[in-house]
Design an enzyme around this catalytic site. Sequence first.
Site, PDB file in Angstrom:
ATOM      1  N   HIS A 101       0.838  -1.198   0.000  1.00  0.00           N
ATOM      2  CA  HIS A 101       0.000   0.000   0.000  1.00  0.00           C
ATOM      3  C   HIS A 101       0.870   1.244   0.000  1.00  0.00           C
ATOM      4  CE1 HIS A 101      -3.120  -2.859   0.900  1.00  0.00           C
ATOM      5  NE2 HIS A 101      -2.534  -3.188   2.036  1.00  0.00           N
ATOM      6  N   GLU A 118      -1.777  -0.613   8.306  1.00  0.00           N
ATOM      7  CA  GLU A 118      -2.744  -1.556   8.853  1.00  0.00           C
ATOM      8  C   GLU A 118      -2.094  -2.482   9.877  1.00  0.00           C
ATOM      9  OE1 GLU A 118      -4.218  -3.589   5.418  1.00  0.00           O
ATOM     10  OE2 GLU A 118      -2.323  -4.598   5.005  1.00  0.00           O
ATOM     11  N   HIS A 176       3.448  -7.709   1.247  1.00  0.00           N
ATOM     12  CA  HIS A 176       2.822  -8.635   2.189  1.00  0.00           C
ATOM     13  C   HIS A 176       1.704  -9.423   1.512  1.00  0.00           C
ATOM     14  CE1 HIS A 176       0.272  -4.983   2.410  1.00  0.00           C
ATOM     15  NE2 HIS A 176      -0.717  -5.836   2.581  1.00  0.00           N
ATOM     16  N   ARG A 196      -1.340  -4.494  -6.304  1.00  0.00           N
ATOM     17  CA  ARG A 196      -1.142  -5.941  -6.444  1.00  0.00           C
ATOM     18  C   ARG A 196       0.036  -6.164  -7.396  1.00  0.00           C
ATOM     19  NH1 ARG A 196      -5.849  -7.211  -8.849  1.00  0.00           N
ATOM     20  NH2 ARG A 196      -6.963  -7.210  -6.863  1.00  0.00           N
TER      21      ARG A 196
END
Length: 320
Positions: A101, A118, A176, A196
């Site tokens: 991200h 996150e 990740h 992605r």
Amino acid sequence: MYPLKFKPILKERLWGGTKLNEVFGKPCTSEITGESWELSTVKGDVSVIANGYLADTTLQELIEKFPNEILGKSVVQRFGTEFPILIKFIDAKQDLSIQLHPNDQLAKERHDSFGKTEMWYIMDADPGAELIVGFNRDVSRVEYEESLKNDSLLELLNYEKVVEGDTFFINTGKIHAIGAGVLLAEIQQTSDVTYRVFDFNRRDKDGNLRELHTDLALDAIDYERKNDFKVDYSKESNSVNTMVECPYFKTNYLNLTESMVQDTLNRDSFTIFMCVDGEAAIENEFGKVNLRRGETTLVPGITEKITINTNGAKLLEVTI
């Protein structure tokens, strides 16, 4: 201004399964339900209140009408009437794509969005289940690009076996993926921006490869190997145990065997409780809600005292 519960926003995902229904009782109609968005103001996916006289009002409508009372004055000063947190439960029947991200600056420039920092709390994991978190050594941008061309990216990645209670902090830029057999709670900035970079060459139900964001990711990735992701936290019973404290959210772990009362007069923030085990009743001066495993509540910022009634519950407590 009682504790609010919301209708789950259920998301079909190529990698999803049936545990959100089987374990948590979510009203899934698909066998590939990967996510339950518990609290969201992402455009097109705004949470709707499920309990009390405010039922069927959206979270965004309530914030627009009562910003200080719902969010807390200090939160409004930072974020205006934007709800800064997105709360999810995730069921990975298959491996998720390898992704990352962008930070706040890149996300704002490219997508007019927050970045996406996150954290994950593992609620259940099949034996041998893993996460991918970061690289297994420092990698150069050239080396990374070569690995995409020759299909060897997986050789550069760091794998972490997981069990219930393991917690991971995923800062922006860190490559990740959630592995197959993992059921987790996710707390993140309000953002749906994901880059992605590899998807195991899988095809969707129509036979198409999913879109990759190779070029966008190149200057968003942190290529350094950093051992900064596994969260070491206290699990002391009937105490407030800090797990993660970052500029975007603070998360505490409450391992309760008896009831607890919290003085929140000076908190100046909303409080979110995610029930990750057991059952509890969350009460403020305006009302109460019952929570069981896999349920979430938002306690408005105007609250002066929170009472948690339980004989046994594990809760994640999230504030700003």
